[in-house]
Scaffold this motif. Structure first.
Motif, PDB file in Angstrom:
ATOM      1  N   THR A  41       0.848  -1.180   0.000  1.00  0.00           N
ATOM      2  CA  THR A  41       0.000   0.000   0.000  1.00  0.00           C
ATOM      3  C   THR A  41       0.883   1.230   0.000  1.00  0.00           C
ATOM      4  OG1 THR A  41      -1.663  -1.205   1.269  1.00  0.00           O
ATOM      5  CG2 THR A  41      -1.838   1.178   1.243  1.00  0.00           C
ATOM      6  N   SER A  42       0.604   2.147  -0.883  1.00  0.00           N
ATOM      7  CA  SER A  42       1.369   3.387  -0.924  1.00  0.00           C
ATOM      8  C   SER A  42       0.904   4.315   0.189  1.00  0.00           C
ATOM      9  CB  SER A  42       1.199   4.069  -2.274  1.00  0.00           C
ATOM     10  OG  SER A  42      -0.111   4.604  -2.380  1.00  0.00           O
ATOM     11  N   ALA A  43       1.710   5.322   0.456  1.00  0.00           N
ATOM     12  CA  ALA A  43       1.357   6.317   1.461  1.00  0.00           C
ATOM     13  C   ALA A  43       0.045   7.001   1.091  1.00  0.00           C
ATOM     14  CB  ALA A  43       2.477   7.336   1.605  1.00  0.00           C
ATOM     15  N   SER A  44      -0.131   7.332  -0.174  1.00  0.00           N
ATOM     16  CA  SER A  44      -1.362   8.016  -0.580  1.00  0.00           C
ATOM     17  C   SER A  44      -2.584   7.109  -0.426  1.00  0.00           C
ATOM     18  CB  SER A  44      -1.253   8.549  -2.002  1.00  0.00           C
ATOM     19  OG  SER A  44      -1.053   7.513  -2.922  1.00  0.00           O
ATOM     20  N   GLN A  45      -2.414   5.809  -0.665  1.00  0.00           N
ATOM     21  CA  GLN A  45      -3.526   4.876  -0.472  1.00  0.00           C
ATOM     22  C   GLN A  45      -3.882   4.773   1.011  1.00  0.00           C
ATOM     23  OE1 GLN A  45      -1.554   1.628  -2.472  1.00  0.00           O
ATOM     24  NE2 GLN A  45      -3.100   1.604  -4.086  1.00  0.00           N
ATOM     25  N   ALA A  46      -2.864   4.690   1.862  1.00  0.00           N
ATOM     26  CA  ALA A  46      -3.106   4.605   3.301  1.00  0.00           C
ATOM     27  C   ALA A  46      -3.795   5.873   3.806  1.00  0.00           C
ATOM     28  CB  ALA A  46      -1.794   4.370   4.048  1.00  0.00           C
ATOM     29  N   LYS A  47      -3.363   7.032   3.326  1.00  0.00           N
ATOM     30  CA  LYS A  47      -4.001   8.303   3.713  1.00  0.00           C
ATOM     31  C   LYS A  47      -5.457   8.335   3.290  1.00  0.00           C
ATOM     32  CE  LYS A  47      -0.119  11.516   3.703  1.00  0.00           C
ATOM     33  NZ  LYS A  47       0.447  12.717   3.073  1.00  0.00           N
ATOM     34  N   ALA A  48      -5.740   7.861   2.078  1.00  0.00           N
ATOM     35  CA  ALA A  48      -7.122   7.847   1.581  1.00  0.00           C
ATOM     36  C   ALA A  48      -7.995   6.954   2.457  1.00  0.00           C
ATOM     37  CB  ALA A  48      -7.158   7.391   0.126  1.00  0.00           C
ATOM     38  N   ILE A  49      -7.464   5.826   2.871  1.00  0.00           N
ATOM     39  CA  ILE A  49      -8.204   4.924   3.758  1.00  0.00           C
ATOM     40  C   ILE A  49      -8.478   5.624   5.087  1.00  0.00           C
ATOM     41  CG2 ILE A  49      -8.044   2.792   5.103  1.00  0.00           C
ATOM     42  CD1 ILE A  49      -6.391   1.669   2.670  1.00  0.00           C
ATOM     43  N   ALA A  50      -7.453   6.274   5.640  1.00  0.00           N
ATOM     44  CA  ALA A  50      -7.615   6.983   6.914  1.00  0.00           C
ATOM     45  C   ALA A  50      -8.633   8.104   6.788  1.00  0.00           C
ATOM     46  CB  ALA A  50      -6.274   7.534   7.387  1.00  0.00           C
ATOM     47  N   HIS A  51      -8.602   8.808   5.685  1.00  0.00           N
ATOM     48  CA  HIS A  51      -9.527   9.926   5.490  1.00  0.00           C
ATOM     49  C   HIS A  51     -10.971   9.440   5.486  1.00  0.00           C
ATOM     50  CE1 HIS A  51     -10.939  13.839   4.165  1.00  0.00           C
ATOM     51  NE2 HIS A  51      -9.724  14.286   4.442  1.00  0.00           N
ATOM     52  N   LYS A  52     -11.206   8.284   4.875  1.00  0.00           N
ATOM     53  CA  LYS A  52     -12.557   7.704   4.878  1.00  0.00           C
ATOM     54  C   LYS A  52     -12.971   7.284   6.287  1.00  0.00           C
ATOM     55  CE  LYS A  52     -12.614   6.012   0.156  1.00  0.00           C
ATOM     56  NZ  LYS A  52     -12.592   4.855  -0.736  1.00  0.00           N
ATOM     57  N   GLY A 100      -7.236  -7.025  13.987  1.00  0.00           N
ATOM     58  CA  GLY A 100      -7.333  -7.918  12.835  1.00  0.00           C
ATOM     59  C   GLY A 100      -6.068  -8.722  12.640  1.00  0.00           C
ATOM     60  N   SER A 101      -6.228  -9.914  12.130  1.00  0.00           N
ATOM     61  CA  SER A 101      -5.087 -10.806  11.935  1.00  0.00           C
ATOM     62  C   SER A 101      -4.167 -10.329  10.803  1.00  0.00           C
ATOM     63  CB  SER A 101      -5.566 -12.229  11.636  1.00  0.00           C
ATOM     64  OG  SER A 101      -6.339 -12.243  10.452  1.00  0.00           O
ATOM     65  N   ASP A 102      -4.646  -9.397   9.998  1.00  0.00           N
ATOM     66  CA  ASP A 102      -3.856  -8.868   8.885  1.00  0.00           C
ATOM     67  C   ASP A 102      -3.110  -7.590   9.264  1.00  0.00           C
ATOM     68  OD1 ASP A 102      -6.105  -7.272   9.148  1.00  0.00           O
ATOM     69  OD2 ASP A 102      -6.632  -7.323   7.021  1.00  0.00           O
ATOM     70  N   TRP A 103      -2.869  -7.400  10.541  1.00  0.00           N
ATOM     71  CA  TRP A 103      -2.268  -6.170  11.073  1.00  0.00           C
ATOM     72  C   TRP A 103      -0.915  -5.829  10.472  1.00  0.00           C
ATOM     73  CZ3 TRP A 103       2.404  -6.438  13.612  1.00  0.00           C
ATOM     74  CH2 TRP A 103       2.806  -7.699  14.055  1.00  0.00           C
ATOM     75  N   LYS A 104      -0.164  -6.816  10.007  1.00  0.00           N
ATOM     76  CA  LYS A 104       1.171  -6.542   9.453  1.00  0.00           C
ATOM     77  C   LYS A 104       1.122  -5.828   8.110  1.00  0.00           C
ATOM     78  CE  LYS A 104       3.823 -10.257  11.567  1.00  0.00           C
ATOM     79  NZ  LYS A 104       4.636 -11.443  11.322  1.00  0.00           N
ATOM     80  N   THR A 105       0.069  -6.047   7.342  1.00  0.00           N
ATOM     81  CA  THR A 105       0.035  -5.546   5.970  1.00  0.00           C
ATOM     82  C   THR A 105      -1.163  -4.666   5.632  1.00  0.00           C
ATOM     83  OG1 THR A 105      -1.089  -7.560   5.252  1.00  0.00           O
ATOM     84  CG2 THR A 105       1.330  -7.524   5.071  1.00  0.00           C
ATOM     85  N   ASN A 106      -2.174  -4.639   6.459  1.00  0.00           N
ATOM     86  CA  ASN A 106      -3.399  -3.928   6.114  1.00  0.00           C
ATOM     87  C   ASN A 106      -3.455  -2.558   6.785  1.00  0.00           C
ATOM     88  OD1 ASN A 106      -6.031  -3.006   5.705  1.00  0.00           O
ATOM     89  ND2 ASN A 106      -6.878  -5.062   5.804  1.00  0.00           N
ATOM     90  N   PRO A 107      -3.388  -1.483   6.004  1.00  0.00           N
ATOM     91  CA  PRO A 107      -3.423  -0.155   6.608  1.00  0.00           C
ATOM     92  C   PRO A 107      -4.729   0.114   7.354  1.00  0.00           C
ATOM     93  CG  PRO A 107      -3.623   0.003   4.232  1.00  0.00           C
ATOM     94  CD  PRO A 107      -3.293  -1.425   4.553  1.00  0.00           C
ATOM     95  N   LYS A 108      -5.829  -0.421   6.870  1.00  0.00           N
ATOM     96  CA  LYS A 108      -7.120  -0.203   7.541  1.00  0.00           C
ATOM     97  C   LYS A 108      -7.088  -0.783   8.957  1.00  0.00           C
ATOM     98  CE  LYS A 108     -12.040  -0.475   6.964  1.00  0.00           C
ATOM     99  NZ  LYS A 108     -13.068  -1.478   7.012  1.00  0.00           N
ATOM    100  N   THR A 109      -6.527  -1.961   9.108  1.00  0.00           N
ATOM    101  CA  THR A 109      -6.418  -2.585  10.425  1.00  0.00           C
ATOM    102  C   THR A 109      -5.515  -1.750  11.330  1.00  0.00           C
ATOM    103  OG1 THR A 109      -6.767  -4.770   9.464  1.00  0.00           O
ATOM    104  CG2 THR A 109      -5.734  -4.704  11.633  1.00  0.00           C
ATOM    105  N   GLN A 110      -4.396  -1.288  10.792  1.00  0.00           N
ATOM    106  CA  GLN A 110      -3.475  -0.477  11.594  1.00  0.00           C
ATOM    107  C   GLN A 110      -4.113   0.856  11.989  1.00  0.00           C
ATOM    108  OE1 GLN A 110       0.425  -0.091   9.834  1.00  0.00           O
ATOM    109  NE2 GLN A 110       0.616  -2.306   9.508  1.00  0.00           N
ATOM    110  N   ILE A 111      -4.854   1.467  11.073  1.00  0.00           N
ATOM    111  CA  ILE A 111      -5.526   2.733  11.360  1.00  0.00           C
ATOM    112  C   ILE A 111      -6.604   2.520  12.414  1.00  0.00           C
ATOM    113  CG2 ILE A 111      -7.032   4.518  10.380  1.00  0.00           C
ATOM    114  CD1 ILE A 111      -5.383   3.993   7.693  1.00  0.00           C
ATOM    115  N   GLU A 112      -7.369   1.449  12.262  1.00  0.00           N
ATOM    116  CA  GLU A 112      -8.414   1.134  13.240  1.00  0.00           C
ATOM    117  C   GLU A 112      -7.809   0.979  14.639  1.00  0.00           C
ATOM    118  OE1 GLU A 112     -11.312  -2.630  14.208  1.00  0.00           O
ATOM    119  OE2 GLU A 112     -11.052  -2.076  12.095  1.00  0.00           O
ATOM    120  N   TRP A 113      -6.717   0.225  14.728  1.00  0.00           N
ATOM    121  CA  TRP A 113      -6.076   0.035  16.026  1.00  0.00           C
ATOM    122  C   TRP A 113      -5.535   1.368  16.552  1.00  0.00           C
ATOM    123  CZ3 TRP A 113      -1.500   0.989  18.407  1.00  0.00           C
ATOM    124  CH2 TRP A 113      -1.342   0.425  19.679  1.00  0.00           C
ATOM    125  N   GLY A 114      -4.891   2.148  15.691  1.00  0.00           N
ATOM    126  CA  GLY A 114      -4.334   3.434  16.104  1.00  0.00           C
ATOM    127  C   GLY A 114      -5.405   4.396  16.589  1.00  0.00           C
TER     128      GLY A 114
END
Length: 138
Positions: A41-52, A100-114
């Motif tokens: 996931t690129s930085a811009s993709q991760a930001k877009a997920i966080a923005h949503k 989520g079990s995909d915490w290592k690679t999924n930005p949505k999971t990391q954002i949710e936890w954060g």
């Protein structure tokens, strides 16, 4: 050499040439697609997920500032000295498995936890950012 021997030699060469051409063509088609598109996931993709996930502009901006300082929006960011991991630099990183079990690679999971961490510890991402500004960490 007889003609039949030459034909036996020529046919495998044609087959190898055709196979090499097909492999090269397939290779070109595969190289046009992003490598590991499902996990990278690129930085811009991760930001877009966080923005949503964080529609409030002030809260998103605070969250974004923390993530920019902590990981540069790199899902795989690892602090070599502490072992903190991911967008929000969870320590240890496997704490994010609660989201989520995909915490290592999924930005949505990391954002949710954060977000959950920031909300529970500081009241909001803005509260976490205020703490970060005062202390250089959160």
């Amino acid at each position: 050499m007889s003609v039949s021997v030459i034909r036996r030699i020529a046919s495998p060469k044609k087959a190898l040439t055709a196979a090499a051409l097909a492999a090269a063509t397939a290779g070109m088609a595969l190289s046009a697609a992003p490598a590991q598109a499902s996990t990278v996931t690129s930085a811009s993709q991760a930001k877009a997920i966080a923005h949503k996930m964080i529609p409030d502009a002030a809260q998103f901006n605070a969250f974004s500032k923390i993530v920019e300082h902590e990981s540069g929006w790199d899902v795989d960011a690892t602090n070599a000295s502490s072992g903190a991991y991911g967008l929000v630099q969870a320590l240890p990183g496997n704490k994010m498995a609660s989201a989520g079990s995909d915490w290592k690679t999924n930005p949505k999971t990391q954002i949710e936890w954060g977000l959950d961490y920031m909300n529970s510890r500081y009241g909001s991402p803005a509260g976490a950012w205020a703490f970060w500004q005062a202390n250089g960490w959160y």
